[in-house]
Design a protein around this motif. Structure first.
Motif, mmCIF file in Angstrom:
data_model
loop_
_atom_site.group_PDB
_atom_site.id
_atom_site.type_symbol
_atom_site.label_atom_id
_atom_site.label_comp_id
_atom_site.label_asym_id
_atom_site.label_seq_id
_atom_site.Cartn_x
_atom_site.Cartn_y
_atom_site.Cartn_z
ATOM 1 N N SER A 147 0.835 -1.207 0.000
ATOM 2 C CA SER A 147 0.000 0.000 0.000
ATOM 3 C C SER A 147 0.868 1.255 0.000
ATOM 4 N N PHE A 148 0.199 2.382 -0.256
ATOM 5 C CA PHE A 148 0.891 3.679 -0.293
ATOM 6 C C PHE A 148 1.467 4.075 1.061
ATOM 7 N N LYS A 149 1.053 3.388 2.115
ATOM 8 C CA LYS A 149 1.489 3.767 3.460
ATOM 9 C C LYS A 149 3.013 3.711 3.605
ATOM 10 N N ASP A 150 3.664 2.871 2.805
ATOM 11 C CA ASP A 150 5.122 2.737 2.909
ATOM 12 C C ASP A 150 5.840 4.059 2.625
ATOM 13 N N ALA A 205 -3.013 3.557 15.298
ATOM 14 C CA ALA A 205 -4.325 2.924 15.155
ATOM 15 C C ALA A 205 -4.493 2.702 13.669
ATOM 16 N N SER A 206 -5.180 1.620 13.268
ATOM 17 C CA SER A 206 -5.189 1.341 11.834
ATOM 18 C C SER A 206 -6.369 0.500 11.386
ATOM 19 N N THR A 207 -6.741 0.697 10.101
ATOM 20 C CA THR A 207 -7.672 -0.225 9.459
ATOM 21 C C THR A 207 -6.878 -1.345 8.762
ATOM 22 N N GLY A 208 -5.579 -1.400 8.950
ATOM 23 C CA GLY A 208 -4.798 -2.552 8.501
ATOM 24 C C GLY A 208 -3.588 -2.265 7.639
ATOM 25 N N LEU A 267 -8.482 10.149 -5.641
ATOM 26 C CA LEU A 267 -7.955 9.231 -4.622
ATOM 27 C C LEU A 267 -9.053 8.849 -3.636
ATOM 28 N N PRO A 268 -8.932 7.644 -3.043
ATOM 29 C CA PRO A 268 -9.884 7.273 -1.995
ATOM 30 C C PRO A 268 -9.573 8.055 -0.727
ATOM 31 N N ALA A 269 -10.593 8.405 0.020
ATOM 32 C CA ALA A 269 -10.372 9.242 1.207
ATOM 33 C C ALA A 269 -11.050 8.642 2.431
ATOM 34 N N ASN A 281 -9.323 8.936 6.463
ATOM 35 C CA ASN A 281 -8.921 9.828 7.552
ATOM 36 C C ASN A 281 -8.413 11.169 7.023
ATOM 37 N N LEU A 282 -8.253 11.250 5.708
ATOM 38 C CA LEU A 282 -7.886 12.471 4.956
ATOM 39 C C LEU A 282 -6.417 12.856 5.047
ATOM 40 N N GLY A 283 -5.580 11.980 5.585
ATOM 41 C CA GLY A 283 -4.145 12.255 5.601
ATOM 42 C C GLY A 283 -3.608 12.352 4.185
ATOM 43 N N ASN A 284 -4.031 11.436 3.338
ATOM 44 C CA ASN A 284 -3.500 11.425 1.976
ATOM 45 C C ASN A 284 -4.017 12.616 1.174
ATOM 46 N N THR A 285 -5.279 12.966 1.358
ATOM 47 C CA THR A 285 -5.832 14.148 0.681
ATOM 48 C C THR A 285 -5.018 15.375 1.093
ATOM 49 N N LYS A 294 -13.117 2.724 6.164
ATOM 50 C CA LYS A 294 -14.293 2.700 7.048
ATOM 51 C C LYS A 294 -14.007 3.608 8.244
ATOM 52 N N ILE A 295 -14.150 4.894 8.020
ATOM 53 C CA ILE A 295 -13.741 5.918 8.992
ATOM 54 C C ILE A 295 -14.835 6.990 9.048
ATOM 55 N N GLY A 296 -15.289 7.303 10.252
ATOM 56 C CA GLY A 296 -16.420 8.223 10.383
ATOM 57 C C GLY A 296 -16.077 9.606 10.907
ATOM 58 N N CYS A 307 -6.662 -4.498 -7.504
ATOM 59 C CA CYS A 307 -6.461 -3.622 -6.336
ATOM 60 C C CYS A 307 -7.402 -4.054 -5.225
ATOM 61 N N GLU A 308 -7.210 -3.499 -4.030
ATOM 62 C CA GLU A 308 -8.140 -3.804 -2.947
ATOM 63 C C GLU A 308 -9.379 -2.900 -3.082
ATOM 64 N N PRO A 309 -10.482 -3.282 -2.450
ATOM 65 C CA PRO A 309 -11.731 -2.547 -2.677
ATOM 66 C C PRO A 309 -11.631 -1.039 -2.438
ATOM 67 N N ALA A 310 -11.037 -0.614 -1.324
ATOM 68 C CA ALA A 310 -10.981 0.830 -1.039
ATOM 69 C C ALA A 310 -10.327 1.591 -2.184
ATOM 70 N N SER A 311 -9.320 0.986 -2.790
ATOM 71 C CA SER A 311 -8.599 1.650 -3.880
ATOM 72 C C SER A 311 -9.513 1.906 -5.069
ATOM 73 N N LEU A 355 -4.510 4.100 -7.151
ATOM 74 C CA LEU A 355 -4.920 2.842 -6.520
ATOM 75 C C LEU A 355 -4.013 2.660 -5.310
ATOM 76 N N THR A 356 -4.619 2.626 -4.137
ATOM 77 C CA THR A 356 -3.825 2.741 -2.911
ATOM 78 C C THR A 356 -3.355 1.403 -2.331
ATOM 79 N N GLY A 357 -4.025 0.310 -2.705
ATOM 80 C CA GLY A 357 -3.667 -0.970 -2.088
ATOM 81 C C GLY A 357 -3.718 -2.152 -3.052
HETATM 82 N N1 F0G Z 1 -6.767 3.541 0.656
HETATM 83 C C1 F0G Z 1 -6.263 2.597 1.449
HETATM 84 C C2 F0G Z 1 -5.911 1.279 0.832
HETATM 85 C C3 F0G Z 1 -6.070 2.840 2.830
HETATM 86 O O1 F0G Z 1 -5.562 1.887 3.589
HETATM 87 C C4 F0G Z 1 -6.428 4.098 3.354
HETATM 88 C C5 F0G Z 1 -6.257 4.396 4.772
HETATM 89 C C6 F0G Z 1 -6.943 5.058 2.475
HETATM 90 C C7 F0G Z 1 -7.103 4.751 1.134
HETATM 91 C C8 F0G Z 1 -7.364 6.415 2.940
HETATM 92 O O2 F0G Z 1 -6.312 7.246 3.261
HETATM 93 O O3 F0G Z 1 -6.957 7.767 5.592
HETATM 94 O O4 F0G Z 1 -5.216 9.093 4.410
HETATM 95 O O5 F0G Z 1 -7.624 9.284 3.765
HETATM 96 N N2 F0G Z 1 -5.907 3.539 5.628
HETATM 97 C C9 F0G Z 1 -5.563 3.842 7.019
HETATM 98 C C10 F0G Z 1 -4.955 2.618 7.694
HETATM 99 C C11 F0G Z 1 -6.639 4.481 7.790
HETATM 100 O O6 F0G Z 1 -4.992 2.524 8.923
HETATM 101 O O7 F0G Z 1 -4.399 1.779 7.005
HETATM 102 P P1 F0G Z 1 -6.535 8.423 4.324
#
Ligand code: F0G
Length: 420
Positions: A107-110, A131-134, A233-235, A237-241, A298-300, A341-345, A371-373
């Motif tokens: 994922s882009f988290k790296d 804290a994380s969704t994975g 981009l998928p959003a 927690n909005l860190g990436n945005t 899945k973030i509210g 890709c994974e669904p969120a992406s 595509l983030t994941g």
């Molecule tokens: N796409 C993927 C695959 C993610 O894992 C996340 C966030 C996002 C998009 C959204 O990015 O939160 O910066 O707006 N995943 C975090 C996690 C919350 O814990 O892995 P964001």
């Protein structure tokens, strides 16, 4: 030219902190901190950089003084892909996808984590946490392992995919399953990090965002610094945005590009407080109880809401939501194109199609959908497809049970559309 210099500055009150100050928030007003760089860069600065990392290539706008001691896999250098199936589906000729799922932990988290863990090492953090969704937890666990720093991850019990949890555990992070959703995990982790003195590496950490900016720098460089009309981009927690907005600001300020791409932040329908606020001209954030098959987003109650607002406003962007069915349909197209890709992406592509259908994106505009994941991040999606309440598209490719005979294989082969 003087050596590049960076420091931290509070978004809200402007208070400034040294680059090595370990405090997670502004000590004066509790606002979020951002990194400021005093440097001059040009396109050649990055061309001349010999780093094997797609993050540290852009070190001058990331964390220049830390580059020589970077904890790097390396990461980044992800492809920008064109596929006619994907662009035809959206009705946009010049559509590319930037596959961040091809980073080391999928994922882009790296990109943010190489910088965050490098900073943790510089300040001598005794432990790192998130804290994380994975995906963040998988990435944090891997980079902490490389750096030899103990890692602690809080994840919502039963809401993280098996693949992501497996990575987090295998890389050796101490993982706590919390009876609550992601928003509850983040609240708890923020409190615990202050009281227990562990270094928080969620995306409110400013060093994470510096790394994530390089998704934008890299895609602009791949396009020879011709900015696309849109970046989607998928959003969550909005860190990436927020990171994308900052990257675009800096690319403009340093003359790397001559116009701003518009950002399209895409949320899942029942996890879309940002899109809802956008529709009300960003009057205020109204947190929701999030629910979507795209568990990564899945973030509210997005922690970087104010930064997200700034990013959308400064790029004349939009924030929209798409349904789970639209996300799965987009994933079906991305997968069928051999990209995966994974669904969120897939939310980013579903959003692009929707914005094209509504006329917001015109057919002759150029678009990059991020595509983030990675496709293997969510193997549980197969169970979704099999479940009685499945919302998977009819095109879902289900496995077929057969007896162990060549004849059974032959019968199946006859039923397949050959040479599509
Ligand atoms: N796409 C993927 C695959 C993610 O894992 C996340 C966030 C996002 C998009 C959204 O990015 O939160 O910066 O707006 N995943 C975090 C996690 C919350 O814990 O892995 P964001």
């Amino acid at each position: 030219m003087s050596a590049p210099r960076s420091w931290q500055r509070c978004d809200d009150c402007g208070h400034e902190l040294d680059e090595l100050d370990p405090r997670p928030r502004c000590p004066v007003c509790n606002g979020l901190l951002a990194i400021v760089h005093a440097t001059t860069v040009s396109r050649q600065t990055f061309d001349q950089c010999a780093s094997p990392s797609g993050v540290w290539r852009f070190a001058d706008l990331v964390l220049p003084t830390a580059a020589p001691m970077a904890v790097s896999y390396p990461e980044g250098n992800t492809p920008l892909i064109s596929r006619s199936r994907i662009s035809d589906w959206c009705g946009i000729d010049e559509l590319r996808v930037k596959h961040e799922g091809l980073n080391p932990t999928g994922s882009f988290k790296d990109r943010g984590m190489t910088v965050g863990i490098t900073q943790a090492k510089r300040i001598g953090a005794r432990a790192v946490a998130c804290a994380s969704t994975g995906n963040t937890s998988a990435s944090l666990a891997a980079y902490a392992a490389q750096a030899g720093i103990p890692a602690l991850c809080l994840v919502p019990d039963g809401q993280v995919t098996t693949g992501k949890l497996t990575q987090t555990l295998a890389y050796g992070a101490r993982t706590l399953l919390v009876d609550g959703d992601f928003d509850a995990c983040l609240r708890l982790m923020q409190q615990a990090s202050v009281e227990l003195g562990v270094y928080l590496l969620n995306s409110i950490n400013p060093f994470r965002l510096e790394g994530q900016k390089t998704i934008v720098f890299e895609l602009l460089r791949q396009l020879d610094w011709h900015a696309p009309d849109w970046i989607a981009l998928p959003a969550g927690n909005l860190g990436n945005t927020a990171a994308f907005g900052k990257a675009i600001d800096e690319a403009m300020a340093h003359g790397l590009i001559d116009r701003r791409p518009r950002l399209a932040a895409v949320q899942a329908e029942h996890a879309s407080p940002f899109a809802a606020a956008f529709a009300r001209e960003f009057d205020q954030l109204v947190p929701v109880h999030a629910d979507t098959i795209a568990t990564a987003i899945k973030i509210g109650a997005p922690a970087s809401y104010a930064r997200g607002v700034r990013a959308i406003r400064s790029t004349n962007g939009v924030a929209i939501s798409v349904t789970d069915a639209e996300i799965l349909a987009a994933k079906g197209v991305i997968d069928a194109a051999g990209v995966g890709c994974e669904p969120a992406s897939a939310a980013s592509l579903a959003g692009v199609r929707k914005l094209r259908a509504s006329g917001t994106i015109r057919p002759n505009e150029s678009v990059v959908a991020v595509l983030t994941g990675h496709i293997l991040k969510d193997s549980g999606i197969l169970q979704q497809i099999h479940s009685p309440q499945s919302i998977a598209p009819d095109s879902a490719n289900l496995p077929v049970r057969i007896g162990a005979s060549v004849q059974a294989i032959g019968t199946l082969l006859d039923s397949m559309p050959i040479g599509r």
